[in-house]
Structures are given as structure tokens and as C-alpha cells.
Scaffold this active site. Structure first.
Site, PDB file in Angstrom:
ATOM      1  N   ASN A   1      33.895  42.747  41.523  1.00 39.34           N
ATOM      2  CA  ASN A   1      35.129  43.080  40.809  1.00 39.34           C
ATOM      3  C   ASN A   1      35.168  42.382  39.446  1.00 39.34           C
ATOM      4  OD1 ASN A   1      37.694  43.773  40.015  1.00 39.34           O
ATOM      5  ND2 ASN A   1      38.643  43.311  41.987  1.00 39.34           N
TER       6      ASN A   1
ATOM      7  N   GLY B   1      47.113  45.190  32.563  1.00 42.30           N
ATOM      8  CA  GLY B   1      47.121  44.876  31.138  1.00 42.30           C
ATOM      9  C   GLY B   1      48.527  44.651  30.603  1.00 42.30           C
TER      10      GLY B   1
ATOM     11  N   TYR C   1      40.463  36.333  35.699  1.00 45.10           N
ATOM     12  CA  TYR C   1      40.614  34.986  36.269  1.00 45.10           C
ATOM     13  C   TYR C   1      39.973  33.926  35.376  1.00 45.10           C
ATOM     14  CZ  TYR C   1      42.035  37.521  40.468  1.00 45.10           C
ATOM     15  OH  TYR C   1      42.674  38.346  41.353  1.00 45.10           O
TER      16      TYR C   1
ATOM     17  N   GLY D   1      50.592  42.353  31.705  1.00 44.07           N
ATOM     18  CA  GLY D   1      50.987  40.957  31.876  1.00 44.07           C
ATOM     19  C   GLY D   1      51.527  40.638  33.256  1.00 44.07           C
TER      20      GLY D   1
ATOM     21  N   TYR E   1      40.899  50.466  46.875  1.00 43.55           N
ATOM     22  CA  TYR E   1      40.131  50.032  45.702  1.00 43.55           C
ATOM     23  C   TYR E   1      38.942  49.167  46.125  1.00 43.55           C
ATOM     24  CZ  TYR E   1      38.960  47.476  41.441  1.00 43.55           C
ATOM     25  OH  TYR E   1      38.286  46.902  40.383  1.00 43.55           O
TER      26      TYR E   1
END
Length: 188
Positions: free
Chosen positions: A148, A117, A155, A119, A32
Site C-alpha cells: 500500500n 487528499g 505515513y 486532510g 481495497y
């Protein structure tokens, strides 16, 4: 803290049997980040870092002078799709001379793309924050790539602040060897 459960999954410290799957996720993360070609870590090396040196990973300095592992990992249990784990956080202790305490440096935080997404990332970070509080550590720190944006947005949503006045420095490869050539032999 040993376990954290929530609607998104169960967080627990990694065990030796998790090493192959953690390494696979490290490779997914590197892909990634467009850096898969830089991953040299073997299962034996990762096991040595997290659980102590092995005969299969000679020369790996895996423990601290106290005998504890050099790094730690927490994982999210999420059985399904051929995987037992939904993500991981790999971390180690750093030190602040200004606070006089250790801190946690988060080397890698990874949640499988199909589970983002859910959690899991928040649970992993909450677990590391609790490690800090339980042990009297004053900082939880990590790096994020400038491009990113999804991670940066996440964050910021949990209250993380960028350290804009600091620039990361790194010495590797031939430059590391050249620098080491100037070391005092008595210091080693």
C-alpha cells in the site's frame, strides 16, 4: 478530546447510530485490501465492541474489567453523496511494559476514496495523537500492508517510522483451538 474541527471536516467520537456506516466502510476497506471475504463482523458485534455487549451479540466480550468498551472509534462528519461520514479510525488500547503506559493501537483508518487528499486522514491521526498526549500514552501504532504505497507515503509524511526488526505473528482458526487445548483450566 471530543471534537476536532478543521477545513476538512469535523472529527468526533462515534455514536451508536454510526455503526452501520462504519461497518460499510470496514467492508470498503477490506475490499481495497483484497480481503472482503474475511469480514465476518455484524452490526451487532461492532456495536458491542464500541458500546458494550448486546443480547443480539451473545458471547461478545465487549467490555474490559473496568466496564469500558473494548474498542473506540472516531469519525469524520462529511454529509453528502448519501453518506454522513467521510471516514473513521477504529482503535483500542495496548500496553508497553517498557514505558509502563498504555498506547493507542489503530486497527483501521479509512477515508472514502473520493475524499482522500482532503486532510481527513491527517485529522483522524492528529485526534488520536491528542488522545495519547491527553492521557499520558506514549505510543500510537498501526500496521500497513507492504504493497500500500499511497498509505506508506502518507505515513512517512507525518513522521511515522517502520518497525523493521519486528514481524507480526498470528494464531487463528484450528491452530488457535489447538493452542487453547493446552491451557491450564484454572487460568480461565
Amino acid at each position: 478530546m471530543t471534537d476536532t474541527s478543521g477545513s476538512a471536516g469535523r472529527i468526533r467520537p462515534a455514536v451508536l447510530a454510526d455503526v452501520p456506516e462504519i461497518l460499510a466502510m470496514i467492508r470498503d476497506l477490506a475490499e481495497y485490501e483484497k480481503a472482503l471475504h474475511e469480514v465476518e463482523t455484524t452490526e451487532e458485534q461492532l456495536a458491542a465492541l464500541l458500546f458494550g455487549g448486546t443480547d443480539d451479540a451473545p458471547g461478545t466480550e465487549a467490555t474490559t474489567p473496568s466496564g469500558r468498551p473494548a474498542a473506540y472509534a472516531h469519525v469524520v462528519e462529511h454529509p453528502g453523496d448519501g453518506h454522513a461520514l467521510g471516514g473513521f479510525a477504529l482503535w483500542f488500547l495496548n500496553t508497553s511494559t517498557w514505558t509502563g503506559t498504555h498506547g493507542v493501537y489503530l486497527e483501521d483508518l479509512y477515508v472514502r476514496p473520493e475524499l482522500r487528499g482532503s486532510g481527513y486522514g491527517r485529522l483522524l491521526l492528529a485526534t488520536l495523537a491528542q488522545v495519547c498526549l491527553d492521557r499520558g500514552y506514549r505510543r500510537l501504532e498501526w500496521w500497513v500492508l507492504d504493497w500500500n504505497e499511497p498509505a506508506i507515503g502518507f505515513y512517512r509524511s507525518i513522521g511515522a517510522l517502520p518497525m523493521d526488526e519486528w514481524t507480526v505473528q498470528r494464531v487463528t482458526g484450528p491452530a488457535l483451538a489447538a493452542l487453547a487445548a493446552g491451557a491450564d483450566p484454572a487460568s480461565g
